[in-house]
Design a protein around this motif. Structure first.
Motif, short mmCIF file in Angstrom:
data_model
loop_
_atom_site.label_atom_id
_atom_site.label_comp_id
_atom_site.label_asym_id
_atom_site.label_seq_id
_atom_site.Cartn_x
_atom_site.Cartn_y
_atom_site.Cartn_z
N PRO A 40 0.83 -1.21 0.00
CA PRO A 40 0.00 0.00 0.00
C PRO A 40 0.87 1.25 0.00
O PRO A 40 1.94 1.28 0.60
N ASN A 41 0.40 2.29 -0.68
CA ASN A 41 1.05 3.60 -0.79
C ASN A 41 2.30 3.60 -1.66
O ASN A 41 3.06 4.54 -1.64
N THR A 42 2.52 2.55 -2.44
CA THR A 42 3.67 2.53 -3.35
C THR A 42 3.51 3.58 -4.43
O THR A 42 2.46 3.68 -5.07
N TYR A 43 4.53 4.38 -4.62
CA TYR A 43 4.59 5.36 -5.70
C TYR A 43 4.95 4.58 -6.96
O TYR A 43 6.01 3.98 -7.04
N LEU A 44 4.03 4.54 -7.93
CA LEU A 44 4.22 3.67 -9.09
C LEU A 44 5.27 4.22 -10.05
O LEU A 44 5.27 5.40 -10.41
N LEU A 45 6.13 3.33 -10.47
CA LEU A 45 7.17 3.61 -11.47
C LEU A 45 6.79 2.91 -12.76
O LEU A 45 5.98 1.97 -12.75
N ASP A 55 2.44 5.54 -14.07
CA ASP A 55 3.50 6.00 -13.18
C ASP A 55 3.10 7.35 -12.57
O ASP A 55 2.40 8.13 -13.17
N GLY A 56 3.55 7.55 -11.34
CA GLY A 56 3.20 8.77 -10.62
C GLY A 56 1.91 8.64 -9.81
O GLY A 56 1.54 9.56 -9.11
N ARG A 57 1.24 7.51 -9.91
CA ARG A 57 0.04 7.26 -9.10
C ARG A 57 0.43 6.39 -7.91
O ARG A 57 1.58 5.99 -7.79
N TYR A 58 -0.51 6.09 -7.06
CA TYR A 58 -0.24 5.35 -5.83
C TYR A 58 -1.14 4.14 -5.70
O TYR A 58 -2.28 4.16 -6.14
N VAL A 59 -0.61 3.08 -5.08
CA VAL A 59 -1.41 1.89 -4.77
C VAL A 59 -2.20 2.23 -3.51
O VAL A 59 -1.61 2.52 -2.47
N VAL A 60 -3.53 2.20 -3.61
CA VAL A 60 -4.37 2.49 -2.45
C VAL A 60 -5.14 1.26 -1.98
O VAL A 60 -5.95 1.35 -1.06
N ALA A 61 -4.89 0.12 -2.60
CA ALA A 61 -5.52 -1.12 -2.15
C ALA A 61 -5.04 -1.42 -0.73
O ALA A 61 -3.85 -1.30 -0.43
N ALA A 62 -5.96 -1.80 0.15
CA ALA A 62 -5.65 -1.98 1.57
C ALA A 62 -4.50 -2.96 1.83
O ALA A 62 -3.67 -2.73 2.70
N ASN A 63 -4.45 -4.04 1.06
CA ASN A 63 -3.41 -5.06 1.26
C ASN A 63 -2.33 -5.00 0.20
O ASN A 63 -1.54 -5.93 0.07
N GLY A 64 -2.30 -3.96 -0.60
CA GLY A 64 -1.34 -3.87 -1.69
C GLY A 64 -1.79 -4.72 -2.87
O GLY A 64 -2.94 -5.17 -2.91
N LEU A 65 -0.92 -4.92 -3.82
CA LEU A 65 -1.22 -5.72 -5.01
C LEU A 65 -0.21 -6.84 -5.13
O LEU A 65 1.00 -6.61 -5.12
N ALA A 66 -0.70 -8.06 -5.26
CA ALA A 66 0.17 -9.22 -5.42
C ALA A 66 0.80 -9.21 -6.81
O ALA A 66 0.24 -8.65 -7.76
N VAL A 124 14.53 2.76 9.47
CA VAL A 124 13.14 3.20 9.58
C VAL A 124 12.35 2.51 8.48
O VAL A 124 12.93 1.95 7.54
N THR A 125 11.03 2.54 8.59
CA THR A 125 10.16 1.95 7.56
C THR A 125 9.45 3.07 6.83
O THR A 125 8.81 3.91 7.46
N VAL A 126 9.54 3.07 5.50
CA VAL A 126 8.86 4.09 4.70
C VAL A 126 7.39 3.70 4.57
O VAL A 126 7.06 2.59 4.14
N GLN A 127 6.51 4.61 4.98
CA GLN A 127 5.06 4.38 4.88
C GLN A 127 4.53 4.85 3.53
O GLN A 127 3.64 4.22 2.97
N ALA A 128 5.05 5.97 3.03
CA ALA A 128 4.60 6.51 1.74
C ALA A 128 5.63 7.52 1.25
O ALA A 128 6.36 8.11 2.05
#
Length: 176
Positions: A40-45, A55-66, A124-128
């Protein structure tokens, strides 16, 4: 006359039936496919999805995308979902270069938080990561979560070192 009208209607019904069967059997939904697990919150490349233009959009799916999952419009957004931090965890915003956000620094990654030389605060862990759509703007903001065990120690080190948030940076390894 009745039979002459019946033949085209039967032919039309058969064509509709054949077309429907074809769509049911072979008409799997097409769309972009995730090339790797996207938290979740991955900045798409450009390399993250099988189709370009996302690209430039974000993954907003609660569990991410497999990996290999077909992406729907509801899985992507123009902004990251900045969730409430877990109780007892400290979140921090750090300025980063767009080149870093386009490389290894993204949601779910674990870089080192570095201060003034020779200070390293630890992993640290990057959240977004939030980048402006304007490609001329080379700055992005990374929201990082400090670990529970080290948040107080990191804050004490920063106060002692007199490090400001402008001097904080994320790197795979701090220069000591």
């Amino acid at each position: 006359m009745q039979i002459s009208r019946l033949i085209p209607m039967v032919a039309w019904c058969l064509l509709v039936l054949i077309g429907t069967l074809f769509l049911v059997v072979y008409g799997k939904p097409q769309g972009p496919v995730a090339s790797r697990f996207l938290p979740p919150n991955t900045y798409l490349l450009p390399a993250d999805l099988s189709y370009s233009g996302y690209d430039g959009r974000y993954v907003v799916a609660a569990n991410g995308l497999a990996q290999g999952a077909t992406v729907s419009a509801a899985d992507l957004g123009d902004q990251p979902n900045l969730l409430d931090g877990a109780q007892g965890k400290l979140s921090l915003l750090v300025s980063v270069d767009r080149s870093a956000a386009s490389g290894v620094l993204n949601a779910g990654s674990n870089p080192q938080l570095c201060g003034k030389k020779p200070t390293a605060y630890g992993a640290v862990t990057v959240q977004a990561v939030r980048c402006e759509k304007d490609k001329n703007n080379n700055r992005c903001i990374a929201m990082v979560e400090l670990p529970n065990s080290g948040a107080g120690e990191m804050a004490a080190k920063a106060l002692k070192d007199e490090t400001t948030t402008k001097e904080l940076r994320l790197a795979t390894k701090c220069d000591l």
